[in-house]
Design an enzyme around this catalytic site. Sequence first.
Site, PDB file in Angstrom:
ATOM      1  N   ASP A  13       0.814  -1.221   0.000  1.00 31.80           N
ATOM      2  CA  ASP A  13       0.000   0.000   0.000  1.00 31.80           C
ATOM      3  C   ASP A  13       0.843   1.265   0.000  1.00 31.80           C
ATOM      4  O   ASP A  13       0.445   2.293   0.553  1.00 31.80           O
ATOM      5  CB  ASP A  13      -0.971   0.028   1.200  1.00 31.80           C
ATOM      6  CG  ASP A  13      -1.741  -1.272   1.304  1.00 31.80           C
ATOM      7  OD1 ASP A  13      -2.243  -1.723   0.263  1.00 31.80           O
ATOM      8  OD2 ASP A  13      -1.809  -1.836   2.397  1.00 31.80           O
ATOM      9  N   HIS A  42      -3.670  -2.782  -6.540  1.00 31.55           N
ATOM     10  CA  HIS A  42      -2.974  -1.560  -6.953  1.00 31.55           C
ATOM     11  C   HIS A  42      -4.005  -0.559  -7.486  1.00 31.55           C
ATOM     12  O   HIS A  42      -4.765  -0.878  -8.394  1.00 31.55           O
ATOM     13  CB  HIS A  42      -1.930  -1.869  -8.036  1.00 31.55           C
ATOM     14  CG  HIS A  42      -0.746  -2.607  -7.482  1.00 31.55           C
ATOM     15  ND1 HIS A  42       0.342  -2.973  -8.226  1.00 31.55           N
ATOM     16  CD2 HIS A  42      -0.489  -3.039  -6.230  1.00 31.55           C
ATOM     17  CE1 HIS A  42       1.209  -3.605  -7.459  1.00 31.55           C
ATOM     18  NE2 HIS A  42       0.727  -3.661  -6.244  1.00 31.55           N
TER      19      HIS A  42
END
Length: 338
Positions: A13, A42
């Site tokens: 992240d 993503h």
Amino acid sequence: MPLNIVVGGFFGDEGKGKIASYLALVDRPSIAVRTGSVNAGHTVIYNGRVYRLRLIPSFFVNPSTKLFIAAGALIRLDILFREVEETGSRGRIFIDFNAGVIEDRHIEMERSDPFLSKDVGSTLQGVGYAMADRVLRRLRLAKDFDVLRDMLIDVVEEVNKAVDMGETVYIEGVQGTFLSLYHGTYPYVTSRDTTASAFLSEVGIGPKKVDHVIVVFKSYVTRVGGGPLENELSFEEAEKLGLVEVATVTGRRRRVAQFNFNLARRAVILNSATQIAITRLDALFPGDRCVREWDKLSIDARKWLLDVEDRLRVPITIISTGEDVMCTVDRRRDYGVV
Ligand code: IMP
């Protein structure tokens, strides 16, 4: 700049999707290869649309880039077909014959595993159990599925050939260095190694062919699920600092801590970083939101970046100042790496 790898420097992240999609538009690689599996999401925000990708490389934003999925990756058919439609990538997305396929039973087994669901805080996408089946040599591979026939390719052959011809190729790593099965905070980790060397191995390319390893750090650290997080902030503190985030795959709130130099230093070593990308600079310096030139960044932001660079001894070449692809400062020319 033929072969480049994008790797997460903390616990996933970090904003790899944003960095990858920027590089796609600017560097126009001929090939981008996604590694890992569907536990990693993503996020790409491009042309006002939000894409949360779990299999298709974030590089899809460049229509001339061929999109590959590596032999070491594990795919799920439903997610693959959904994302192919969403990104309009049919005809240029190809999967290695040897990529593994997650089946329903893997997801069911993972969901009923109390250690993974409660302690580790797994995303419960069946990745760990599919990986276990792969180790036991009973996982079905992409080449065993007729519906994938038109997408199958020898990624090893294609990627090595492209690199040898001097074409630009990107490997899109997933998750983050400290979620690595070997180098992370075991057992609170994922089911694979998540360092640059592992991604090379997943794709099938040797270490001597790599030109750039871009390690992505967010301007603060987040992690989802269990496991240690040094100097963790309370949710109230995180809220006050404007650092609240929700996970892409699970929708869970992410735990937050300030930028950790010790972890960053170790990530630089583990990945042999040649460049650093920093994301969410605007979270620390809201006035710098969507600034696109180094000279236009505030003095405080530049000072912070120079301090990070000095302490990690690796050039910070790409700085993200907002979620849109173009909210990016690119210093690669200043450093002579393009
Ligand atoms: P699993 O790989 O889904 O079993 O999850 C194992 C641990 O890694 C859990 O703490 C997850 O929250 C974390 N994790 C897995 N993939 C990602 C990712 O892409 N980003 C952030 N955390 C992840």
